[in-house]
Design a protein around this motif. Structure first.
Motif, short mmCIF file in Angstrom:
data_model
loop_
_atom_site.label_atom_id
_atom_site.label_comp_id
_atom_site.label_asym_id
_atom_site.label_seq_id
_atom_site.Cartn_x
_atom_site.Cartn_y
_atom_site.Cartn_z
N HIS A 1 -10.20 -58.97 49.66
CA HIS A 1 -10.53 -60.39 49.79
C HIS A 1 -11.60 -60.85 48.81
O HIS A 1 -11.46 -61.90 48.16
CB HIS A 1 -10.93 -60.72 51.22
CG HIS A 1 -11.28 -62.16 51.41
ND1 HIS A 1 -10.33 -63.17 51.40
CD2 HIS A 1 -12.48 -62.79 51.58
CE1 HIS A 1 -10.92 -64.33 51.56
NE2 HIS A 1 -12.21 -64.13 51.67
N GLU A 2 -12.71 -60.12 48.69
CA GLU A 2 -13.80 -60.54 47.81
C GLU A 2 -13.36 -60.55 46.35
O GLU A 2 -13.73 -61.43 45.58
CB GLU A 2 -15.04 -59.68 48.00
CG GLU A 2 -15.72 -59.88 49.34
CD GLU A 2 -16.18 -61.31 49.57
OE1 GLU A 2 -16.67 -61.96 48.63
OE2 GLU A 2 -16.05 -61.79 50.71
N LYS A 3 -12.56 -59.56 45.95
CA LYS A 3 -12.05 -59.53 44.58
C LYS A 3 -11.15 -60.74 44.32
O LYS A 3 -11.24 -61.40 43.29
CB LYS A 3 -11.30 -58.24 44.31
CG LYS A 3 -10.76 -58.16 42.90
CD LYS A 3 -10.01 -56.87 42.67
CE LYS A 3 -9.44 -56.83 41.26
NZ LYS A 3 -8.65 -55.63 41.02
N GLU A 4 -10.29 -61.05 45.28
CA GLU A 4 -9.42 -62.22 45.16
C GLU A 4 -10.25 -63.50 45.03
O GLU A 4 -9.93 -64.37 44.22
CB GLU A 4 -8.47 -62.30 46.36
CG GLU A 4 -7.43 -61.20 46.39
CD GLU A 4 -6.74 -61.06 47.73
OE1 GLU A 4 -6.99 -61.88 48.64
OE2 GLU A 4 -5.94 -60.11 47.88
N CYS A 5 -11.32 -63.59 45.81
CA CYS A 5 -12.20 -64.78 45.73
C CYS A 5 -12.87 -64.86 44.37
O CYS A 5 -12.98 -65.95 43.79
CB CYS A 5 -13.25 -64.74 46.84
SG CYS A 5 -12.60 -65.09 48.48
N ALA A 6 -13.35 -63.73 43.86
CA ALA A 6 -14.06 -63.73 42.57
C ALA A 6 -13.15 -64.14 41.42
O ALA A 6 -13.60 -64.74 40.45
CB ALA A 6 -14.64 -62.35 42.30
N LEU A 7 -11.87 -63.86 41.54
CA LEU A 7 -10.92 -64.15 40.46
C LEU A 7 -10.08 -65.40 40.71
O LEU A 7 -9.31 -65.81 39.83
CB LEU A 7 -10.01 -62.96 40.23
CG LEU A 7 -10.73 -61.70 39.72
CD1 LEU A 7 -9.79 -60.51 39.74
CD2 LEU A 7 -11.29 -61.93 38.34
N ARG A 8 -10.22 -66.00 41.88
CA ARG A 8 -9.40 -67.16 42.24
C ARG A 8 -9.56 -68.30 41.23
O ARG A 8 -10.65 -68.61 40.81
CB ARG A 8 -9.77 -67.66 43.63
CG ARG A 8 -8.88 -68.83 44.09
CD ARG A 8 -9.19 -69.26 45.51
NE ARG A 8 -8.92 -68.16 46.42
CZ ARG A 8 -9.70 -67.85 47.44
NH1 ARG A 8 -10.78 -68.54 47.69
NH2 ARG A 8 -9.39 -66.84 48.22
N ASN A 9 -8.46 -68.88 40.87
CA ASN A 9 -8.42 -70.04 39.97
C ASN A 9 -9.03 -69.77 38.60
O ASN A 9 -9.56 -70.69 37.97
CB ASN A 9 -9.07 -71.26 40.62
CG ASN A 9 -8.34 -71.71 41.86
OD1 ASN A 9 -7.12 -71.56 41.96
ND2 ASN A 9 -9.06 -72.22 42.83
N CYS A 10 -8.95 -68.53 38.15
CA CYS A 10 -9.43 -68.22 36.80
C CYS A 10 -8.41 -68.76 35.79
O CYS A 10 -7.24 -68.39 35.80
CB CYS A 10 -9.59 -66.72 36.62
SG CYS A 10 -10.23 -66.28 34.99
N LEU A 11 -8.85 -69.67 34.95
CA LEU A 11 -7.99 -70.27 33.93
C LEU A 11 -8.01 -69.47 32.64
O LEU A 11 -7.02 -69.43 31.91
CB LEU A 11 -8.42 -71.70 33.65
CG LEU A 11 -8.42 -72.65 34.85
CD1 LEU A 11 -8.95 -74.01 34.43
CD2 LEU A 11 -7.03 -72.76 35.45
N LYS A 12 -9.14 -68.85 32.34
CA LYS A 12 -9.29 -68.05 31.13
C LYS A 12 -10.35 -66.99 31.37
O LYS A 12 -11.52 -67.30 31.55
CB LYS A 12 -9.69 -68.94 29.94
CG LYS A 12 -10.04 -68.21 28.68
CD LYS A 12 -8.82 -67.69 27.97
CE LYS A 12 -9.23 -67.09 26.62
NZ LYS A 12 -8.17 -66.46 25.94
N LYS A 13 -9.93 -65.73 31.44
CA LYS A 13 -10.86 -64.62 31.61
C LYS A 13 -11.37 -64.21 30.23
O LYS A 13 -10.60 -64.13 29.29
CB LYS A 13 -10.18 -63.45 32.31
CG LYS A 13 -11.10 -62.32 32.68
CD LYS A 13 -10.52 -61.53 33.81
CE LYS A 13 -11.31 -60.30 34.18
NZ LYS A 13 -12.72 -60.47 34.29
N VAL A 14 -12.66 -63.96 30.13
CA VAL A 14 -13.27 -63.56 28.87
C VAL A 14 -13.82 -62.15 29.04
O VAL A 14 -14.61 -61.89 29.94
CB VAL A 14 -14.39 -64.53 28.45
CG1 VAL A 14 -15.08 -64.06 27.19
CG2 VAL A 14 -13.84 -65.94 28.29
N GLU A 15 -13.37 -61.25 28.19
CA GLU A 15 -13.81 -59.85 28.25
C GLU A 15 -14.88 -59.59 27.19
O GLU A 15 -14.82 -60.14 26.10
CB GLU A 15 -12.62 -58.91 28.00
CG GLU A 15 -11.46 -59.09 28.98
CD GLU A 15 -11.73 -58.53 30.36
OE1 GLU A 15 -12.68 -57.73 30.53
OE2 GLU A 15 -10.99 -58.89 31.29
#
Length: 182
Positions: free
Chosen positions: A31-45
């Protein structure tokens, strides 16, 4: 952060304390991982932001956080929290409101206004806020900054103003800065 010859493995006492911590929390709950990544439009590495002299002033290149699996010398709960907070990029909060996370120790929020971006809390430095706004414009389309909102007077919430708007635009009244009274 680099590991080197001075790094030591966790002691037996540390391992036991960390094992005990793992029994207190459900580390398999996604759940927490899903929340942290929710609605990510552009991930920057591997984000690194440099100043005009080429010096790194902000970096998300943290070797031990490149993996989701914890490091034995770090409390597993603290490691998981750090990993969750390390998710860097542009996120949609709700329609018309977006956040850039990981470009500083605070988040830059933009609201799609009628005449441009209303920028809330433009980070701690000009370089970080300029890079964050560049990400917003690259993903969502270029718009001018039409206003700046400062939620409170901590440096990480106003230090980057000049990275997103010129002093002239503020002085001539074309871009208002909205701040708390006093």
């Amino acid at each position: 952060m680099e590991y080197n010859d001075l790094s030591k493995p966790a002691s037996e006492a540390t391992r036991q304390i960390h094992q005990a911590m793992k029994t207190l929390l459900d580390f398999d709950d996604p759940h927490e991982k899903e929340c942290a990544l929710r609605n990510c439009l552009k991930k920057v590495e591997n984000l690194e932001i440099k100043n005009a002299e080429g010096e790194v002033i902000w970096s998300q290149k943290i070797a031990c956080l490149d993996q989701e699996q914890e490091v034995e010398t770090i409390n597993p709960s603290l490691y998981r929290n750090a990993w969750l907070n390390h998710q860097t990029g542009l996120f949609k909060v709700v329609d018309g409101i977006y956040q850039v996370r990981g470009y500083d120790m605070s988040n830059l929020t933009v609201i799609a206004g009628e005449t441009g971006w209303i920028v809330c809390d433009p980070l701690i430095s000009c370089e970080c806020s300029a890079a964050a706004l560049a990400l917003v414009n690259a993903v969502l389309g270029t718009r001018p900054v039409s206003a700046v909102v400062i939620s409170h007077p901590h440096l990480d919430h106003f230090g980057g103003i000049k990275g997103i708007v010129s002093e002239e635009a503020v002085q001539n009244g074309s871009v208002p800065i909205i701040v708390p009274e006093h």
